[in-house]
Enzyme design. Structure first.
Site, PDB file in Angstrom:
ATOM      1  N   TRP A  44       3.753   7.316   0.559  1.00  0.00           N
ATOM      2  CA  TRP A  44       4.275   5.959   0.419  1.00  0.00           C
ATOM      3  C   TRP A  44       5.510   6.031  -0.468  1.00  0.00           C
ATOM      4  O   TRP A  44       5.491   6.679  -1.508  1.00  0.00           O
ATOM      5  CB  TRP A  44       3.248   4.999  -0.199  1.00  0.00           C
ATOM      6  CG  TRP A  44       3.897   3.699  -0.529  1.00  0.00           C
ATOM      7  CD1 TRP A  44       4.212   2.687   0.335  1.00  0.00           C
ATOM      8  CD2 TRP A  44       4.385   3.279  -1.823  1.00  0.00           C
ATOM      9  NE1 TRP A  44       4.861   1.672  -0.326  1.00  0.00           N
ATOM     10  CE2 TRP A  44       4.982   2.016  -1.648  1.00  0.00           C
ATOM     11  CE3 TRP A  44       4.376   3.855  -3.095  1.00  0.00           C
ATOM     12  CZ2 TRP A  44       5.559   1.311  -2.708  1.00  0.00           C
ATOM     13  CZ3 TRP A  44       4.962   3.162  -4.143  1.00  0.00           C
ATOM     14  CH2 TRP A  44       5.537   1.895  -3.947  1.00  0.00           C
ATOM     15  N   GLU A  59       1.880   5.241   4.795  1.00  0.00           N
ATOM     16  CA  GLU A  59       1.500   3.881   4.394  1.00  0.00           C
ATOM     17  C   GLU A  59       2.707   2.955   4.538  1.00  0.00           C
ATOM     18  O   GLU A  59       3.779   3.223   3.996  1.00  0.00           O
ATOM     19  CB  GLU A  59       1.019   3.883   2.933  1.00  0.00           C
ATOM     20  CG  GLU A  59       0.628   2.483   2.414  1.00  0.00           C
ATOM     21  CD  GLU A  59       0.147   2.490   0.956  1.00  0.00           C
ATOM     22  OE1 GLU A  59       0.407   3.475   0.240  1.00  0.00           O
ATOM     23  OE2 GLU A  59      -0.489   1.500   0.540  1.00  0.00           O
ATOM     24  N   LYS A  69       4.643  -0.972   4.294  1.00  0.00           N
ATOM     25  CA  LYS A  69       4.658  -2.089   3.339  1.00  0.00           C
ATOM     26  C   LYS A  69       5.690  -3.112   3.793  1.00  0.00           C
ATOM     27  O   LYS A  69       6.716  -2.753   4.363  1.00  0.00           O
ATOM     28  CB  LYS A  69       4.993  -1.561   1.947  1.00  0.00           C
ATOM     29  CG  LYS A  69       4.895  -2.607   0.856  1.00  0.00           C
ATOM     30  CD  LYS A  69       4.802  -1.970  -0.523  1.00  0.00           C
ATOM     31  CE  LYS A  69       4.823  -3.048  -1.595  1.00  0.00           C
ATOM     32  NZ  LYS A  69       4.547  -2.511  -2.920  1.00  0.00           N
ATOM     33  N   ASP A  99      -2.720  -0.786   3.842  1.00  0.00           N
ATOM     34  CA  ASP A  99      -3.086  -1.371   2.555  1.00  0.00           C
ATOM     35  C   ASP A  99      -3.106  -2.874   2.794  1.00  0.00           C
ATOM     36  O   ASP A  99      -2.114  -3.441   3.275  1.00  0.00           O
ATOM     37  CB  ASP A  99      -2.024  -0.951   1.525  1.00  0.00           C
ATOM     38  CG  ASP A  99      -2.242  -1.540   0.135  1.00  0.00           C
ATOM     39  OD1 ASP A  99      -2.482  -2.759   0.032  1.00  0.00           O
ATOM     40  OD2 ASP A  99      -2.108  -0.794  -0.843  1.00  0.00           O
ATOM     41  N   HIS A 121      -0.188  -5.258   2.029  1.00  0.00           N
ATOM     42  CA  HIS A 121       1.134  -4.908   2.525  1.00  0.00           C
ATOM     43  C   HIS A 121       1.563  -5.628   3.795  1.00  0.00           C
ATOM     44  O   HIS A 121       2.381  -5.119   4.555  1.00  0.00           O
ATOM     45  CB  HIS A 121       1.214  -3.393   2.751  1.00  0.00           C
ATOM     46  CG  HIS A 121       1.223  -2.624   1.469  1.00  0.00           C
ATOM     47  ND1 HIS A 121       1.520  -1.293   1.399  1.00  0.00           N
ATOM     48  CD2 HIS A 121       0.990  -3.020   0.191  1.00  0.00           C
ATOM     49  CE1 HIS A 121       1.457  -0.891   0.147  1.00  0.00           C
ATOM     50  NE2 HIS A 121       1.123  -1.915  -0.605  1.00  0.00           N
ATOM     51  N   HIS A 160      -6.229   1.405   2.180  1.00  0.00           N
ATOM     52  CA  HIS A 160      -6.208   1.081   0.761  1.00  0.00           C
ATOM     53  C   HIS A 160      -6.792  -0.315   0.641  1.00  0.00           C
ATOM     54  O   HIS A 160      -6.194  -1.275   1.143  1.00  0.00           O
ATOM     55  CB  HIS A 160      -4.779   1.069   0.204  1.00  0.00           C
ATOM     56  CG  HIS A 160      -4.286   2.409  -0.226  1.00  0.00           C
ATOM     57  ND1 HIS A 160      -3.033   2.595  -0.762  1.00  0.00           N
ATOM     58  CD2 HIS A 160      -4.900   3.623  -0.225  1.00  0.00           C
ATOM     59  CE1 HIS A 160      -2.892   3.877  -1.058  1.00  0.00           C
ATOM     60  NE2 HIS A 160      -3.997   4.525  -0.745  1.00  0.00           N
ATOM     61  N   ASP A 202       1.747  -8.687  -2.986  1.00  0.00           N
ATOM     62  CA  ASP A 202       0.977  -7.457  -3.121  1.00  0.00           C
ATOM     63  C   ASP A 202       0.633  -7.236  -4.593  1.00  0.00           C
ATOM     64  O   ASP A 202       1.072  -6.275  -5.216  1.00  0.00           O
ATOM     65  CB  ASP A 202       1.805  -6.285  -2.562  1.00  0.00           C
ATOM     66  CG  ASP A 202       1.056  -4.957  -2.667  1.00  0.00           C
ATOM     67  OD1 ASP A 202      -0.179  -4.975  -2.554  1.00  0.00           O
ATOM     68  OD2 ASP A 202       1.717  -3.922  -2.865  1.00  0.00           O
ATOM     69  N   ASP A 242      -2.116  -6.512  -6.108  1.00  0.00           N
ATOM     70  CA  ASP A 242      -3.108  -5.487  -6.462  1.00  0.00           C
ATOM     71  C   ASP A 242      -4.135  -5.983  -7.472  1.00  0.00           C
ATOM     72  O   ASP A 242      -4.474  -5.272  -8.422  1.00  0.00           O
ATOM     73  CB  ASP A 242      -2.413  -4.199  -6.940  1.00  0.00           C
ATOM     74  CG  ASP A 242      -1.738  -3.460  -5.795  1.00  0.00           C
ATOM     75  OD1 ASP A 242      -2.438  -3.107  -4.836  1.00  0.00           O
ATOM     76  OD2 ASP A 242      -0.503  -3.276  -5.843  1.00  0.00           O
ATOM     77  N   ASP A 249      -7.118   0.628  -4.106  1.00  0.00           N
ATOM     78  CA  ASP A 249      -5.761   0.628  -4.666  1.00  0.00           C
ATOM     79  C   ASP A 249      -5.487  -0.711  -5.344  1.00  0.00           C
ATOM     80  O   ASP A 249      -4.930  -1.612  -4.739  1.00  0.00           O
ATOM     81  CB  ASP A 249      -4.726   0.896  -3.554  1.00  0.00           C
ATOM     82  CG  ASP A 249      -3.318   1.018  -4.133  1.00  0.00           C
ATOM     83  OD1 ASP A 249      -3.183   1.115  -5.355  1.00  0.00           O
ATOM     84  OD2 ASP A 249      -2.355   1.005  -3.338  1.00  0.00           O
TER      85      ASP A 249
HETATM   86  C1  RNT Z   1       2.254   0.453  -3.340  1.00  0.00           C
HETATM   87  C2  RNT Z   1       1.262   1.194  -2.503  1.00  0.00           C
HETATM   88  C3  RNT Z   1       0.820   2.527  -3.039  1.00  0.00           C
HETATM   89  C4  RNT Z   1       0.607   2.538  -4.542  1.00  0.00           C
HETATM   90  C5  RNT Z   1      -0.020   3.799  -5.074  1.00  0.00           C
HETATM   91  C6  RNT Z   1       0.034   3.859  -6.562  1.00  0.00           C
HETATM   92  O1  RNT Z   1       2.450  -0.835  -2.931  1.00  0.00           O
HETATM   93  O2  RNT Z   1       0.155   0.381  -2.265  1.00  0.00           O
HETATM   94  O3  RNT Z   1      -0.299   2.939  -2.354  1.00  0.00           O
HETATM   95  O4  RNT Z   1      -0.148   1.442  -4.949  1.00  0.00           O
HETATM   96  O5  RNT Z   1       0.565   4.893  -4.493  1.00  0.00           O
HETATM   97 ZN    ZN Z   2      -1.540   1.237  -1.330  1.00  0.00          ZN
END
Ligand code: RNT
Ligand code: ZN
Length: 421
Positions: free
Chosen positions: A184, A225, A227, A260, A263, A287, A295, A297, A328
Site C-alpha cells: 500500500w 491494497e 484506497k 480495506d 477505503h 483489512h 478512513d 481507522d 487495521d
Molecule cells: C492506509 C492503509 C494501510 C495502513 C497500514 C499502516 O490507509 O489502510 O493499510 O493503514 O499499512
Molecule cells: Zn489498510
C-alpha cells in the site's frame, strides 16, 4: 443444564451446531496489526518524524510503546486477552536494529536479520506473521514513492519492496505459515492533477519490478491494497480501486487483491464486494477497520458492517483459505491495549455470529423467493442467546470473559503504561 447447554439447544432448534461453530472458529487465523501499539511510528527513523502517507492517528493517551520491548510486552497482554488463533502483522518500519542485527539500515537495505527477534517472539507464541513494506514516514518520500517521476526515488522504493519480499519469505519459512505481504502506498495529490495516468503507469511498472523478485507464492502472498483518498491527497490516489483490482486480476499467479473497508465511498460496502471478488479470485485479503465519515481507522465495533463482512467470509467459504483476515485500526485517544483487545474480540464475535447462522436454510428461502420468511428468520436469529456461546468460546480458548479483561488492562496501565514518560 448449564447456560451454555441451554443456548446450544436453542441454536440446535434453529438448525445450528454451536459446538461445531466454536471448534471451527478456534482454527481461523486473524492477523493482529502491531501498529496499534505505537500510533504507527515504528523504530527505524531517528527522532519523532511525522506520520505521512495521508493516514493519521489522533489522541495522546499515555503509554505509547517506544521500543520493541515495550511493544512486545503490550502485544503479549493484548494477545492473552483475546480468544482464537492469531498472526502478528508487522510493518517494515518495525525492524529491530541492535548490536546483534548489525545496527541501522535504510529501508532499501533491510534484511531478515532485522526481524530475527520478531521471529523468536512469534515462534515462542505459536504465531504466524504477515508483513508490510512501509512506503511512508520516510525522507525518501518525495512525496511520491513507487509512482514518483524521479527514477532514483522509484529505485529506492522498489528495492524496499524487494527487500520486503525476501523478509516475508524468511518469516513464512521460519514460522511454517504463509506470509501475507501487503503493498500500500499513500501516493496521490492534494489538488486536481494534470496527469492521472503517468503515476499509475509508473506504479504499475514499479509493482512489476518488486514482484520480479523470486518468491514461492504458497509462502509469500503479495497483496495490492487500494484506497479512494487520504489526508493531504484528497484529489487523487494512484492506487485506486480499479487500479488495484486490474493489477491483481492480471497477475493472479503472483498477487491477491486487498480490500480495506475504510477505503471506499461511504455507501460502498466491502461485505458486498467479497462475493464479487471471490467469483474470480481464488484468494483475497481484508483489512477490517471502522471508517467514521472518512478512513478514520476507528477501533472495530460489533456493528452491522463488521457482522456482514464476517457473514460473507463464512458463507462464501472464505474460512477455507480463501480470505486472509487482518485488522487495521489505530486509536491514540484510548488505552492502546484495550483498543487492540476490544477490536479483535469484536471481529471474533462477528465471526462466531456468522458461524452460528443457518446459511443453507436462509439461502433456500431466498432461492424460493420467500423474502417474507427470510426477513423474519434473519431478524429472529438476532436474539438467540449468543452471549452464552461466546462465553463458552472464551472458556474453551482459555481467554478472559467479557467483564474480566478490562481490569487486567487497568492494572497494566497503572503498573507499566503510566510509568512511560
Ligand atoms: C492506509 C492503509 C494501510 C495502513 C497500514 C499502516 O490507509 O489502510 O493499510 O493503514 O499499512
Ligand atoms: Zn489498510
Amino acid at each position: 443444564m448449564s447456560a451454555y447447554e441451554h443456548a446450544r439447544t436453542q441454536y440446535a432448534a434453529a438448525g445450528v451446531d454451536a459446538d461445531a461453530a466454536i471448534e471451527r472458529l478456534r482454527r481461523v487465523p486473524v492477523s493482529l496489526h502491531c501498529w496499534q501499539g505505537d500510533d504507527v511510528r515504528g523504530f527505524d527513523q531517528k527522532g519523532d518524524g511525522p506520520l505521512t502517507g495521508g493516514i493519521q492517528t489522533t489522541g495522546n493517551y499515555p503509554g505509547r510503546a517506544r521500543t520493541p520491548e515495550e511493544l512486545m510486552d503490550d502485544l503479549d497482554l493484548a494477545l492473552s486477552l483475546c480468544p482464537g488463533r492469531k498472526k502478528l502483522n508487522l510493518h517494515a518500519c518495525y525492524a529491530i536494529f541492535d548490536a546483534r542485527s548489525g545496527g541501522w539500515a535504510d529501508r532499501d537495505a533491510i534484511e531478515p536479520r532485522h526481524f530475527e527477534r520478531w521471529v523468536a517472539f512469534c515462534r515462542e507464541r505459536g504465531l504466524g506473521a504477515d508483513f508490510n513494506p512501509t512506503f511512508f514516514s520516510h525522507p525518501r518520500c518525495d512525496p511520491l514513492t513507487l509512482a514518483s517521476p524521479d527514477a532514483g526515488t522509484r529505485r529506492f522504493w522498489i528495492d524496499h519492496g524487494k527487500a520486503c519480499i525476501r523478509i516475508s519469505e524468511y518469516l513464512a519459512r521460519e514460522l511454517g505459515q504463509p506470509c501475507v505481504m501487503n503493498i500500500w502506498t499513500g501516493d496521490g495529490f492534494k489538488d486536481v492533477p494534470a496527469d492521472r495516468m503517468g503515476p499509475r503507469l509508473r506504479y504499475r511498472d514499479s509493482i512489476d519490478e518488486i514482484l520480479s523478485e523470486p518468491y514461492d507464492f504458497h509462502l509469500v502472498k503479495p497483496c495490492i491494497e487500494s484506497k479512494v483518498f487520504g489526508i493531504g491527497v484528497e484529489a487523487y490516489t494512484v492506487g485506486s480501486a480499479e487500479f488495484a483490482l486490474g493489477y491483481a486480476a492480471l497477475h493472479m499467479d503472483k498477487c491477491i487483491p486487498l480490500m480495506d473497508n475504510g477505503h471506499y465511498h461511504p455507501t460502498e460496502m466491502v461485505s458486498d464486494k467479497i462475493p464479487a471478488m471471490l467469483a474470480f479470485f481464488p484468494e483475497i485479503a481484508l483489512h477490517i477497520t471502522r471508517p467514521m465519515r472518512w478512513d478514520s481507522d476507528h477501533v472495530v465495533r460489533l456493528d452491522d458492517e463488521t457482522r456482514e463482512i464476517c457473514a460473507e467470509i463464512v458463507r462464501c467459504g472464505g474460512l477455507e483459505g480463501r480470505v486472509n483476515i487482518a485488522l487495521d485500526y489505530f486509536d491514540a485517544s484510548i488505552n492502546r491495549v484495550a483498543a487492540w483487545a476490544v477490536g479483535l474480540r469484536n471481529v471474533q464475535k462477528a465471526l462466531l455470529l456468522a458461524l452460528l447462522t443457518p446459511h443453507a436454510e436462509l439461502k433456500a428461502l431466498q432461492d424460493a423467493g420467500d423474502f417474507t420468511a427470510l426477513l423474519v428468520r434473519q431478524e429472529e436469529l438476532k436474539t438467540l442467546p449468543f452471549g452464552e456461546v461466546w462465553a463458552q468460546y472464551c472458556r474453551v480458548c482459555g481467554a478472559p470473559q467479557d467483564g474480566e479483561w478490562l481490569p487486567e488492562v487497568r492494572r497494566y496501565e497503572r503498573d507499566v503504561l503510566s510509568r512511560r514518560a
